[in-house]
Design an enzyme around this catalytic site. Sequence first.
Site, mmCIF file in Angstrom:
data_model
loop_
_atom_site.group_PDB
_atom_site.id
_atom_site.type_symbol
_atom_site.label_atom_id
_atom_site.label_comp_id
_atom_site.label_asym_id
_atom_site.label_seq_id
_atom_site.Cartn_x
_atom_site.Cartn_y
_atom_site.Cartn_z
ATOM 1 N N GLU A 174 46.776 42.537 50.181
ATOM 2 C CA GLU A 174 45.735 43.398 50.001
ATOM 3 C C GLU A 174 44.971 44.155 51.224
ATOM 4 O OE1 GLU A 174 43.144 42.558 46.607
ATOM 5 O OE2 GLU A 174 44.956 42.832 45.442
ATOM 6 N N GLU A 308 51.125 41.539 42.031
ATOM 7 C CA GLU A 308 49.881 41.272 41.381
ATOM 8 C C GLU A 308 49.830 42.204 40.208
ATOM 9 O OE1 GLU A 308 46.722 39.234 44.371
ATOM 10 O OE2 GLU A 308 46.010 40.326 42.744
#
Length: 399
Positions: A174, A308
């Site tokens: 991320e 995710e």
Amino acid sequence: MFLAPLLTLLTSSTVALAKILYAGVNESGGEFGVFGVKGQGLPGRFGVDYAFINKSTIDIFVDQEKINFFRVTFLMERMAPLEFGLGARFNETYFSEYADAVNYITLTKGAYALIDPHNYMRYNDPSSQPFSGSVIGNTTDPTAATTLQFGQFWGELARRFISNPKVVFGINNEPHDMPTQLILLNNQVAIDHIRAAGAPQLILAPGNGFTGGHSWTQTTGANDAPSSQFLNKLVDPLRNTAIDIHEYLDIDFSGSHDECMQPAPSNLANLTIWLQENHLKQVSFPASKFLLNPTNNIHIPNRAVISEFGGGNNENCFQFIDTMLDYLATNDVYIGWSIWAAGPIWGTSAPCCGADTGSLEPGQLNDLGQPDAFTTVWANAVRPNIPKNLKRSGVSSLS
């Protein structure tokens, strides 16, 4: 030793098959124990401050649930300690603990393991993730690790797993609030060092804005360019890199709310089109030795893994997750998914999607003393969508 069969896979027409190859769960815990004060929990105590997997949990997921994919988190400040700096010098104790988890998943149980440096493309202060730490490659920050150091780190990590065909390399968790051009540069240097080490396995490259699928074609952060403008410039001499995407279904895409309000099919539509229209670049530099025919400019659409996602313990989210997984299964640019999150030391805490959901660790309870998300979210929304024909052998790849 695994290069020849991989080349056969990568040049085969089967790369266009509409199939989910990898389906599984995140194993979170290797990044625990550092939050609060800078330097806290480093290097940390294995089994107390952090842990990677419960082997009995892996047994349940592989033997009973029939999944084949685990994303296993670790912390770069533990793997490459601050006293050494980011690079090729590792904490050998931490690495051996991590390698034991990865080897159990891959060599003992025969599943695939996605290696996940859970650092938001930052290094040197994980105390307030995702916002603490210096952005890797930020040349205006004298405390920041350099892009070259990041590449050296990845070259060493890849070298250590070169003989394990069931490893997947996830470049970083991320990235956000940084120039998208810098993410491209860091990604490319990581790919270059992984391939230079001789590792042929699948690589997952993230974009900006927490690598969100819904925002792939949008500006994020402080007017950072869309990931779509730069991630199509990646070059992999093996054409074995996919895009790493995260996509939560709650109102702000954070995974912190128990109600799902963001439908994946519409929110991923622009990403899907981008994946279909863009492809890995051709190469003609010395790395072309990896290709059977480097002058054959085959159009291979980009592929993506949703590494995710998550939803709360309610019928609303069960439906949203079911719809998303069906969408991925019917669009051939998506080759895998893993839900957030199981892990050995979550206890009654919820890794996502409302305080009362609990983790996906089998046999645990939520904060109300009720069965956790393995009994609820997994059983109702995930288990029915686990494909029967997952990839079970061979080098991790796009096909």
